[in-house]
Write an enzyme that holds these catalytic residues in place. Structure first.
Site, PDB file in Angstrom:
ATOM      1  N   GLY A 217     -13.801 -23.785  13.072  1.00 42.38           N
ATOM      2  CA  GLY A 217     -15.106 -24.397  12.849  1.00 42.38           C
ATOM      3  C   GLY A 217     -15.451 -25.425  13.905  1.00 42.38           C
ATOM      4  N   SER A 218     -15.273 -25.058  15.202  1.00 39.04           N
ATOM      5  CA  SER A 218     -15.606 -25.959  16.310  1.00 39.04           C
ATOM      6  C   SER A 218     -17.115 -25.991  16.494  1.00 39.04           C
ATOM      7  CB  SER A 218     -14.909 -25.486  17.588  1.00 39.04           C
ATOM      8  OG  SER A 218     -13.526 -25.670  17.493  1.00 39.04           O
ATOM      9  N   THR A 219     -17.748 -26.779  15.669  1.00 40.45           N
ATOM     10  CA  THR A 219     -19.205 -26.795  15.579  1.00 40.45           C
ATOM     11  C   THR A 219     -19.637 -28.198  15.202  1.00 40.45           C
ATOM     12  OG1 THR A 219     -19.066 -24.538  14.712  1.00 40.45           O
ATOM     13  CG2 THR A 219     -21.177 -25.652  14.461  1.00 40.45           C
ATOM     14  N   THR A 220     -20.838 -28.597  15.616  1.00 38.28           N
ATOM     15  CA  THR A 220     -21.339 -29.904  15.213  1.00 38.28           C
ATOM     16  C   THR A 220     -22.809 -29.797  14.837  1.00 38.28           C
ATOM     17  OG1 THR A 220     -21.381 -32.258  15.814  1.00 38.28           O
ATOM     18  CG2 THR A 220     -22.012 -30.673  17.529  1.00 38.28           C
TER      19      THR A 220
END
Length: 518
Positions: A337-340
């Protein structure tokens, strides 16, 4: 926060939020603020997003326009079969589980983030782009101290962040990975962004940067061509729109799947009379878990969210499986979940909800630019047919779901999350916490969460649900009780306009979220 504010932003880092709110102080609107925050996040949240990643921005204007800007990653126009690909696995240790990711030039899809920020600014911004880019340029040139959460991300992504000489110069300049309190400098990116602020996004997609990028792909084993970059376009889509208990919800439409799954689950929850069920009770969590389980069935079997209606709700309440399915739901983004996410509302009623990602990054940095390119073609969840089997020239589907709740055609809640497959269940719970549970936005975001998927029922720290045996799926389900709150359960950054017109906001502590106001 209870003070009266003209504008409020919630983001994944204090300096991301500061960059956005600075534009409002200068007289800009929510879209100026959102673009400044996105650009800043490429520096401040470098383990989560990048100028060469992709994303979505949901816009509501004070003139009541609703637009979903799709600038997610695209597959190349052609697959190569004769050239060896620079495509290889790395293994990331999460301290209890090791996950395989694929990086290299062959893992890179066509980037969309830079095209996205320029297009949103062109269509909806008011301040000069050079002004909007200034905070990000300042952060990149003068450095940003590494906070514990960003250090944690760099640590678990060390095999990627140190796989190329250019990446090591940024993240391990002395030979060892930067530590908490050390300063991350991205001086090449500062110069690149200043240059692009003068010349525009086409320079990235057609100019010297594009030619260097493509030269490396052609010589070292990547797919991308000049035609791929030149032909990339931001797509404007009408948001997926549906109602929930008298509120109008807007979210990311197909081909992405997250918004559709949220709509499906909320339709199930709409049949429940929460006045007869204690919010936070065992029965509450049981019903949420059941909605998640049935939504997962719909996702796997291809249920069309526009066909659910009352008959499906009846099946939900009787715990029957869904059988009538039409539309193929695609898989979601990676498990890390490398998300912002960024949410913002301004004084005039403009609002933006924007989610961006770089995958984990390919480790390849375009020489001289300080920009690490995404690894979306190396994401197993984004390539269900297998690596190197993706459909050509196609927008990749995502679970990312920037979302808004409107009341009387005005933004009431603006939110979104990182967290891969947990994005849909995280947003679902925060919306229900506010609308059904009548919680303030900070409490709604910080409340413990659950997630059901693939016969695993995850309960975050702070939850102890009894009487689970009466759930029909529990005999085949593994129960996982987390001992602390964790980024696994997403990272919701949300802004809400109360009935009295005041604004409140929350940054998710699971991902070091922050807020700023003016």
């Amino acid at each position: 926060m209870n003070q009266i504010s003209r504008a409020t932003i919630a983001a994944g880092h204090p300096k991301t939020a500061e960059a956005g709110i600075e534009m409002l102080k200068l007289g800009g609107n929510a879209f100026d603020g959102a673009v400044a925050a996105i650009l800043a996040s490429f520096v401040t949240e470098t383990g989560l997003t990048s100028a060469a990643g992709g994303g979505f921005l949901l816009a509501h204007t004070h003139t009541h326009q609703n637009i979903l800007f799709d600038f997610f990653v695209q597959t190349p126009q052609h697959r190569k079969t004769q050239t060896p690909m620079d495509f290889y696995p790395v293994y990331v240790d999460f301290g209890g589980a090791v996950q395989e990711f694929h990086i290299g030039l062959g893992s890179m899809g066509i980037p969309g983030n830079l095209a996205g920020v320029f297009e949103v600014h062109r269509k909806l911004g008011t301040l000069p782009f050079k002004v909007i880019a200034e905070p990000a340029i300042h952060y990149a040139k003068n450095g940003v101290k590494l906070n514990p959460f960003q250090h944690y991300l760099l640590t678990i992504l060390k095999p990627i962040m140190t796989a190329s000489p250019e990446a090591r110069r940024v993240y391990a300049p002395s030979g060892e990975l930067l530590q908490v309190g050390d300063t991350v400098f991205m001086k090449d990116f500062a110069a690149t962004l200043a240059y692009l602020a003068e010349t525009g996004a086409r320079e990235f997609y057609e100019g010297d940067i594009a030619h260097q990028f493509v030269k490396d792909c052609q010589e070292k084993g990547g797919y991308l061509t000049l035609a791929d970059l030149k032909n990339y376009r931001v797509i404007e889509r009408p948001p997926l729109t549906f109602n929930y208990r008298g509120h109008t919800l807007l979210t990311n439409p197909p081909p992405s799947s997250g918004g559709t799954l949220i709509a499906f689950a909320l339709e199930l929850l709409s049949q429940i009379d929460w006045n007869k069920i204690e919010f936070g009770s065992d029965r509450h969590w049981q019903l949420l878990a059941q909605a998640m389980q049935l939504t997962n069935v719909a996702r796997k079997t291809g249920y069309d969210a526009h066909l659910y209606k009352k008959d499906v709700a009846a099946k939900f309440l009787s715990s029957e499986q869904l059988t009538t399915c039409k539309q193929q739901f695609t898989r979601a983004v990676n498990k890390l979940g490398s998300t912002t996410h960024i949410s913002i509302i301004d004084k005039d009623g403009n609002a933006a909800s924007v989610t961006t990602s770089n995958g984990e990054g390919s480790s390849y940095m375009i020489p001289g630019t300080g920009i690490m390119v995404n690894n979306m073609l190396g994401e197993a969840d984004l390539n269900p047919s297998g690596f190197h089997q993706w459909p050509e020239n196609c927008r990749i589907s995502s679970m990312m779901a920037p979302t808004m709740v409107l009341k009387n055609n005005s933004p009431e809640i603006v939110l979104g999350s990182g967290g891969s497959n947990r994005i849909r269940t995280t947003i679902l719970q925060v919306i229900s916490n506010i609308i059904d549970g009548h919680l303030d936005v900070k409490t709604a975001v910080e409340n413990p969460r659950i997630h059901w998927e693939n016969n695993q029922f995850h309960l975050e720290a702070g939850l102890a649900v009894d009487n689970l045996e009466n759930l029909p799926f529990m005999p085949q389900t593994e129960l996982i009780q987390w001992q602390e709150k964790n980024m696994y359960f997403g990272g919701v950054n949300a802004v809400r306009k109360r009935e009295d017109g005041t604004l409140e906001a929350a940054g998710d502590p699971r991902r070091n979220g922050a807020i700023a106001s003016c």
